[in-house]
Write an enzyme that holds these catalytic residues in place. Structure first.
Site, short mmCIF file in Angstrom:
data_model
loop_
_atom_site.label_atom_id
_atom_site.label_comp_id
_atom_site.label_asym_id
_atom_site.label_seq_id
_atom_site.Cartn_x
_atom_site.Cartn_y
_atom_site.Cartn_z
CG HIS A 78 13.72 42.38 23.82
ND1 HIS A 78 12.71 41.47 24.08
CD2 HIS A 78 14.54 41.77 22.91
CE1 HIS A 78 12.93 40.37 23.38
NE2 HIS A 78 14.03 40.53 22.67
CG HIS A 129 17.47 37.65 24.30
ND1 HIS A 129 18.14 36.98 23.29
CD2 HIS A 129 16.41 38.25 23.71
CE1 HIS A 129 17.50 37.19 22.14
NE2 HIS A 129 16.45 37.95 22.37
CD GLU A 154 14.00 35.39 23.67
OE1 GLU A 154 13.63 36.52 24.05
OE2 GLU A 154 14.18 35.10 22.47
#
Length: 357
Positions: free
Chosen positions: A111, A182, A321
């Site tokens: 991420h 998210h 996602e």
């Protein structure tokens, strides 16, 4: 277990890295309310009327910005970047030059690195109760990524109960990009048990199996005759405890990228639909992205205590996602995540809510 309400604006007024933070509220004519924060350009709350008309907060999160700074789970509701999901060994190459992002997930960079977009205070522009635009400029070399990247994330709440998220980015050097949101969803209401009773459909014939470090092995696999088959609606919990090597690698649940069916994408139809039998709330996901990471909160440990004082335990939420595939910079057969100077990265995802009675 109801009495859902928005956090107080004053509890999100803070100063992080020299920038002020705020709580921003959007509201439509049908009782849907979205609370956003410029810390991480994140969704804090999403109130949707259930089948009885009772406002129900369907997104996990906290009542105070300080809780986001100290949370066990750092990604609640955030805009993830510069590269969502995992990059194997934190390394990738562009034009013969290797770039390194410090691993923060075993051997992987996850991420966007430890101080990715989720840790940044974004600039903002708000159109009263209708939309909020967030802006961030990532410096060349930030977290190891090349190029000065200018990013805009737009949230727009429509009277069709759609939260429309639009992404746009440009760079001054060749770089890689993969943006997503998210949000942790629980359509029973945040903190109201697990999500294993939700019925889910995902429009994907294939998914990406992973290795022991949750990096795709590179070869798509059919979902048919596996626990990963959600082509027809089934309960999230139906096969989650099945003795399956891939479920084990996800820490006892789903944490895998689905290759969305191109025909569904071309027709702009929902790529996924989740329904809570408890509240009757249904969530459709529409996107322009080729992949969907389905995650069942397998690493939620109960350490984080949410907006109504309830701990967030394992399987206490699911994430859908929308994104490009994990480790794409190292896997040439995957759709490219390369962004060149002069190009514009654009993407859109819609979370659409309705009631199934």
């Amino acid at each position: 277990m109801n009495h859902y309400k928005l956090p107080e604006q004053r509890d999100f007024e803070h100063r992080i890295a020299g920038k002020n933070t705020h709580l921003i509220t959007l509201e439509n004519s049908r009782g849907v309310v979205v609370a956003l924060s410029d810390f991480g350009a994140r969704i804090v709350s999403l109130l949707v009327p259930d089948k009885y008309g009772t406002p129900t907060d369907v997104v996990l999160g906290f009542s105070h910005i300080q809780d986001y700074l100290t949370a066990d789970e750092q990604y609640h509701g955030v805009t993830v970047g510069r590269f969502a999901n995992r990059i194997a060994n934190g390394r990738f190459t562009i034009d013969g030059e290797t770039f390194y992002i410090e691993p923060n997930n075993g051997p992987n960079a996850l991420h966007g690195g430890a101080a990715g977009f989720h840790k940044r205070v974004w600039d903002r522009r708000v159109v009263y109760k209708e939309k909020a635009d967030f802006y961030y400029v990532a410096a060349d070399g930030e977290e190891g990524f090349p190029g000065k990247l200018s990013v805009m994330v737009k949230y727009r709440l429509t009277d069709n109960n759609e939260l429309v998220i639009t992404y746009r980015a440009q760079t001054d050097k060749p770089t890689v990009i993969n943006l997503t949101n998210h949000a942790y969803f629980n359509l029973n209401g945040e903190g109201n048990g697990d999500v294993l009773n939700h019925r889910l459909q995902i429009q994907a014939t294939n998914y990406l199996p992973v290795d022991e470090f949750q990096i795709p092995a590179g070869v798509p696999a059919p979902v048919e005759d596996t626990p990963f088959d959600f082509r027809t609606p089934k309960l999230i919990g139906q096969d989650i405890r099945y003795a399956d090597d891939q479920l084990a690698k996800g820490n006892g649940g789903y944490d895998h990228n689905y290759i969305l069916d191109t025909e569904v994408l071309a027709k702009k139809l929902p790529v996924a639909t989740a329904v809570s039998p408890t509240t009757g709330i249904s969530l459709d996901v529409l996107t322009t992205e080729p992949g969907l990471q389905f995650y069942t909160g397998n690493f939620l440990s109960g350490k984080d205590v949410g907006k109504r004082g309830q701990p967030y335990g394992k399987h206490g939420a699911f994430c859908l996602e929308t994104q490009h595939f994990p480790d794409s910079p190292n896997q040439p057969d995957f759709p490219t995540t390369l962004l060149m100077p002069g190009e514009v990265f654009q993407s859109e995802t819609i979370y659409r809510f309705s009631i199934v009675k």
